[in-house]
Design a protein around this motif. Structure first.
Motif, PDB file in Angstrom:
ATOM      1  N   SER A   1       0.844  -1.194   0.000  1.00 34.58           N
ATOM      2  CA  SER A   1       0.000   0.000   0.000  1.00 34.58           C
ATOM      3  C   SER A   1       0.875   1.237   0.000  1.00 34.58           C
ATOM      4  O   SER A   1       2.005   1.203   0.463  1.00 34.58           O
ATOM      5  N   PRO A   2       0.333   2.353  -0.506  1.00 31.36           N
ATOM      6  CA  PRO A   2       1.137   3.580  -0.557  1.00 31.36           C
ATOM      7  C   PRO A   2       1.507   4.072   0.829  1.00 31.36           C
ATOM      8  O   PRO A   2       0.837   3.801   1.801  1.00 31.36           O
ATOM      9  N   ILE A   3       2.586   4.811   0.883  1.00 27.72           N
ATOM     10  CA  ILE A   3       3.053   5.390   2.135  1.00 27.72           C
ATOM     11  C   ILE A   3       2.406   6.750   2.293  1.00 27.72           C
ATOM     12  O   ILE A   3       2.466   7.582   1.402  1.00 27.72           O
ATOM     13  N   PHE A   4       1.759   7.003   3.402  1.00 25.78           N
ATOM     14  CA  PHE A   4       1.130   8.289   3.666  1.00 25.78           C
ATOM     15  C   PHE A   4       1.858   8.953   4.815  1.00 25.78           C
ATOM     16  O   PHE A   4       1.308   9.218   5.852  1.00 25.78           O
ATOM     17  N   SER A   5       3.120   9.210   4.624  1.00 28.06           N
ATOM     18  CA  SER A   5       3.940   9.742   5.696  1.00 28.06           C
ATOM     19  C   SER A   5       4.677  10.968   5.224  1.00 28.06           C
ATOM     20  O   SER A   5       5.216  10.994   4.130  1.00 28.06           O
ATOM     21  N   ILE A   6       4.684  11.983   6.051  1.00 29.95           N
ATOM     22  CA  ILE A   6       5.437  13.188   5.727  1.00 29.95           C
ATOM     23  C   ILE A   6       6.929  12.862   5.638  1.00 29.95           C
ATOM     24  O   ILE A   6       7.669  13.516   4.938  1.00 29.95           O
ATOM     25  N   SER A   7       7.382  11.814   6.325  1.00 32.90           N
ATOM     26  CA  SER A   7       8.801  11.467   6.257  1.00 32.90           C
ATOM     27  C   SER A   7       9.217  11.090   4.841  1.00 32.90           C
ATOM     28  O   SER A   7      10.392  11.052   4.529  1.00 32.90           O
ATOM     29  N   ALA A   8       8.238  10.839   3.982  1.00 28.29           N
ATOM     30  CA  ALA A   8       8.561  10.526   2.594  1.00 28.29           C
ATOM     31  C   ALA A   8       8.917  11.778   1.809  1.00 28.29           C
ATOM     32  O   ALA A   8       9.362  11.690   0.685  1.00 28.29           O
ATOM     33  N   ILE A   9       8.688  12.954   2.413  1.00 24.84           N
ATOM     34  CA  ILE A   9       9.051  14.203   1.740  1.00 24.84           C
ATOM     35  C   ILE A   9      10.538  14.417   1.945  1.00 24.84           C
ATOM     36  O   ILE A   9      11.033  14.426   3.054  1.00 24.84           O
ATOM     37  N   GLY A  10      11.231  14.592   0.864  1.00 24.34           N
ATOM     38  CA  GLY A  10      12.681  14.756   0.932  1.00 24.34           C
ATOM     39  C   GLY A  10      13.107  16.204   0.891  1.00 24.34           C
ATOM     40  O   GLY A  10      12.299  17.118   0.981  1.00 24.34           O
ATOM     41  N   LYS A  11      14.390  16.426   0.730  1.00 25.39           N
ATOM     42  CA  LYS A  11      14.964  17.768   0.660  1.00 25.39           C
ATOM     43  C   LYS A  11      14.332  18.549  -0.477  1.00 25.39           C
ATOM     44  O   LYS A  11      14.123  18.046  -1.551  1.00 25.39           O
ATOM     45  N   GLY A  12      13.995  19.771  -0.208  1.00 23.44           N
ATOM     46  CA  GLY A  12      13.404  20.616  -1.221  1.00 23.44           C
ATOM     47  C   GLY A  12      11.907  20.434  -1.354  1.00 23.44           C
ATOM     48  O   GLY A  12      11.279  21.016  -2.212  1.00 23.44           O
ATOM     49  N   PHE A  14      10.295  17.715  -2.151  1.00 24.01           N
ATOM     50  CA  PHE A  14       9.906  16.702  -3.101  1.00 24.01           C
ATOM     51  C   PHE A  14      10.065  15.332  -2.452  1.00 24.01           C
ATOM     52  O   PHE A  14      10.923  15.135  -1.609  1.00 24.01           O
ATOM     53  N   PRO A  15       9.228  14.367  -2.841  1.00 26.25           N
ATOM     54  CA  PRO A  15       9.346  13.040  -2.233  1.00 26.25           C
ATOM     55  C   PRO A  15      10.748  12.465  -2.408  1.00 26.25           C
ATOM     56  O   PRO A  15      11.378  12.637  -3.441  1.00 26.25           O
ATOM     57  N   SER A  16      11.205  11.836  -1.356  1.00 29.22           N
ATOM     58  CA  SER A  16      12.529  11.221  -1.430  1.00 29.22           C
ATOM     59  C   SER A  16      12.410   9.866  -2.101  1.00 29.22           C
ATOM     60  O   SER A  16      11.330   9.366  -2.342  1.00 29.22           O
ATOM     61  N   LYS A  17      13.533   9.264  -2.383  1.00 24.95           N
ATOM     62  CA  LYS A  17      13.525   7.972  -3.058  1.00 24.95           C
ATOM     63  C   LYS A  17      13.733   6.840  -2.068  1.00 24.95           C
ATOM     64  O   LYS A  17      14.264   5.796  -2.401  1.00 24.95           O
ATOM     65  N   ILE A  18      13.290   7.045  -0.817  1.00 26.12           N
ATOM     66  CA  ILE A  18      13.443   6.024   0.219  1.00 26.12           C
ATOM     67  C   ILE A  18      12.671   4.769  -0.155  1.00 26.12           C
ATOM     68  O   ILE A  18      13.135   3.662   0.008  1.00 26.12           O
ATOM     69  N   HIS A  19      11.456   4.971  -0.662  1.00 30.23           N
ATOM     70  CA  HIS A  19      10.592   3.847  -1.004  1.00 30.23           C
ATOM     71  C   HIS A  19      10.134   3.975  -2.457  1.00 30.23           C
ATOM     72  O   HIS A  19       8.977   4.270  -2.718  1.00 30.23           O
ATOM     73  N   PRO A  20      11.047   3.760  -3.413  1.00 27.23           N
ATOM     74  CA  PRO A  20      10.667   3.950  -4.813  1.00 27.23           C
ATOM     75  C   PRO A  20       9.479   3.078  -5.199  1.00 27.23           C
ATOM     76  O   PRO A  20       9.375   1.937  -4.793  1.00 27.23           O
ATOM     77  N   GLY A  21       8.571   3.674  -5.964  1.00 27.68           N
ATOM     78  CA  GLY A  21       7.408   2.936  -6.431  1.00 27.68           C
ATOM     79  C   GLY A  21       6.291   2.833  -5.413  1.00 27.68           C
ATOM     80  O   GLY A  21       5.237   2.308  -5.715  1.00 27.68           O
ATOM     81  N   LYS A  22       6.510   3.287  -4.179  1.00 20.24           N
ATOM     82  CA  LYS A  22       5.490   3.148  -3.150  1.00 20.24           C
ATOM     83  C   LYS A  22       4.966   4.489  -2.656  1.00 20.24           C
ATOM     84  O   LYS A  22       4.224   4.536  -1.703  1.00 20.24           O
ATOM     85  N   LEU A  23       5.353   5.556  -3.297  1.00 20.39           N
ATOM     86  CA  LEU A  23       4.876   6.859  -2.860  1.00 20.39           C
ATOM     87  C   LEU A  23       3.473   7.107  -3.374  1.00 20.39           C
ATOM     88  O   LEU A  23       3.107   6.701  -4.461  1.00 20.39           O
ATOM     89  N   SER A  24       2.702   7.783  -2.601  1.00 20.20           N
ATOM     90  CA  SER A  24       1.329   8.080  -2.942  1.00 20.20           C
ATOM     91  C   SER A  24       1.253   9.095  -4.079  1.00 20.20           C
ATOM     92  O   SER A  24       2.083   9.993  -4.181  1.00 20.20           O
ATOM     93  N   VAL A  25       0.211   8.988  -4.901  1.00 14.83           N
ATOM     94  CA  VAL A  25      -0.013   9.991  -5.933  1.00 14.83           C
ATOM     95  C   VAL A  25      -0.301  11.338  -5.289  1.00 14.83           C
ATOM     96  O   VAL A  25      -0.075  12.377  -5.902  1.00 14.83           O
ATOM     97  N   LYS A  26      -0.777  11.333  -4.052  1.00 19.74           N
ATOM     98  CA  LYS A  26      -1.034  12.585  -3.335  1.00 19.74           C
ATOM     99  C   LYS A  26       0.279  13.305  -3.029  1.00 19.74           C
ATOM    100  O   LYS A  26       0.308  14.519  -2.929  1.00 19.74           O
TER     101      LYS A  26
END
Length: 147
Positions: A1-12, A14-26
């Motif tokens: 399931s997609p990750i709904f976590s602010i921790s997925a937001i990276g520098k700048g 933009f979403p980070s590449k911690i969990h490629p392919g699992k980031l939410s479209v949101k």
């Protein structure tokens, strides 16, 4: 399931590449909102500023300010059509209706929580003028700017 976590937001912002392919479209919508803010304001997603801390002696710290944080207090006036100190001063001429659509869309993309953030399809429809900006962000949504 997609990750709904602010921790997925990276520098700048933009979403980070911690969990490629699992980031939410949101989160993609959030990133698009950051790009809209950059286009509207002429600022980079992050910029350095000097923060002076007053104590027995002055300490000067360089702090990194994210455009979403910088814009939060300023976008309230911009949503009401007051673009001074928000829209890039290098923009000599622009269509005010188009700017309004961009500002409403940017606010909706970055300040609404994930669960009520619009789809990118709705954002595109608003930017193209197919739906009114108030369908993307209305006065009730201003509560998200004060949290």
């Amino acid at each position: 399931s997609p990750i709904f976590s602010i921790s997925a937001i990276g520098k700048g912002g933009f979403p980070s590449k911690i969990h490629p392919g699992k980031l939410s479209v949101k989160l993609d919508v959030y990133s698009f909102g950051v790009v809209l803010l950059e286009l509207i304001t002429g600022r980079k997603s992050t910029h350095e500023d000097i923060d002076c801390v007053k104590s027995t002696h002055e300490d000067v710290h360089i702090v990194e300010i994210h455009i979403v944080d910088w814009a939060k207090s300023r976008i309230i006036k911009a949503l009401k059509g007051e673009y001074m100190n928000f829209v890039d001063s290098n923009l000599q001429k622009y269509n005010r209706r188009e700017m309004q659509r961009m500002i409403f869309c940017a606010a909706s993309c970055v300040y609404k929580p994930l669960y009520c953030r619009p789809t990118i399809k709705k954002i595109v429809e608003a930017l193209e003028g197919h739906i009114p900006p108030k369908n993307i962000w209305d006065e009730n949504d201003n509560k998200f700017l004060h949290s």
